[in-house]
Design a protein around this motif. Structure first.
Motif: not given
Length: 241
Positions: A221-238
Motif C-alpha cells: 500500500e502507498l502511504a497517504p500524502l498531503n495533496d491539498e494543493a494538487e486537489l485544489m487545482a484538480h477541483d478548480e478545473m473540474c
C-alpha cells in the motif's frame, strides 16, 4: 523499496512539458521514502527495458514520430513489446500512445506502420481536437476523475483485447465519437492528456505507481500524502468543465 524509471526518447518526445510527468512520479515516490531512479534514453541509445520497473513515453509532433521509425526498427520496437507483455508498467502520452499501435494514417491517406504492441490504429485529420477536458478512469484503472488538455489531429480506435483508460465526461477523447479516452492493456496506460497530466491528478499518478510497485514487490500500500494543493487545482478545473 525503489523503482527504476525509463524516460524513453526525452529528446524528441517532450512536446507538452512531458518531463513534468516523470518528475511527478519521482517526487511522489521520494516523499514516501521510496527511491526513484530516472534514466533518460534518447534516440539511438542502447537500452535494455527489462531492467526498468516503469516506462514513460511522451508526445511529439507527427514529424518527430517519423524520426523514430528507423530507431524502432533496429530492435527498440521489439524491446517495447516485450516489456509490455512482461507487465512492465508503461505510461504513454499522445504521440507516444499512438506509436504503440499498428499504424498511423496521415491526412493524405498514407499509412505509417508503428510497433504493433497494441491492436489499435490512428487516423490523422486536418482539424484538431483541442481544449481542456476530463474523463473518468475505468474501475480497473483506479476510477478517479482526470482533468487534462488535449490537442491532437489523430483519431484513435481500439481493437481486440484492449479497453479504454476511461470514459469522456467533457471533451473529445480518442476520436470525438465513441466516448473513449486512452487505452489500458495489462499494465499499460495510454492517454491523449497533456499538461502534464499527473501533477494535478494525484490519484491517477498514485495508481500508476502502485501498479509498478505491486508488479515488482507484490501486495503493498502507498502511504497517504498531503495533496491539498494538487486537489485544489484538480477541483478548480473540474468545476470549469
Amino acid at each position: 523499496m525503489e523503482l527504476k524509471i525509463c524516460h524513453l526518447y526525452p529528446d524528441i518526445m517532450n512536446l507538452y512539458g512531458d518531463r513534468g510527468n516523470v518528475l511527478c512520479l519521482q517526487k511522489r515516490l521520494l516523499w514516501r521514502g521510496i527511491e526513484a531512479e530516472i534514466e533518460k534514453r534518447p534516440l539511438g541509445s542502447d537500452v535494455k527495458l527489462s531492467d526498468f520497473d516503469l516506462l514513460f513515453i511522451g508526445s511529439g509532433q507527427d514529424f518527430d514520430q517519423q524520426l523514430l521509425l528507423e530507431d524502432l526498427n533496429k530492435g527498440r520496437a521489439r524491446e517495447i513489446k516485450a516489456a509490455i507483455e512482461d507487465g512492465i508498467t508503461t505510461l504513454a502520452i499522445s504521440g507516444g500512445f499512438e506509436l504503440l499501435g499498428n499504424y498511423v494514417q496521415d491526412a493524405d491517406g498514407k499509412r505509417h506502420d508503428f510497433i504493433g504492441a497494441l491492436d489499435m490504429y490512428t487516423e490523422n485529420h486536418s482539424d484538431r481536437l483541442t481544449g481542456n477536458y476530463k474523463f473518468k478512469c475505468a474501475d480497473n484503472c483506479g476510477g478517479s476523475i482526470v482533468v487534462g488538455f488535449e490537442n491532437h489531429s489523430g483519431r484513435t480506435y481500439l481493437g481486440s483485447g484492449l479497453s479504454p483508460l476511461g470514459t469522456v465526461i467533457s471533451g473529445s477523447g480518442n476520436n470525438g465519437s465513441d466516448g473513449c479516452e486512452g487505452v489500458h492493456y495489462k499494465n499499460v496506460f495510454g492517454t491523449y492528456s497533456h499538461g502534464p497530466v499527473l501533477p494535478k491528478n494525484p490519484e491517477f499518478c498514485d495508481f500508476i505507481l502502485l501498479t509498478a510497485l505491486q508488479h515488482k514487490y507484490g501486495s503493498i500500500e502507498l502511504a497517504p500524502l498531503n495533496d491539498e494543493a494538487e486537489l485544489m487545482a484538480h477541483d478548480e478545473m473540474c468545476s470549469k468543465l
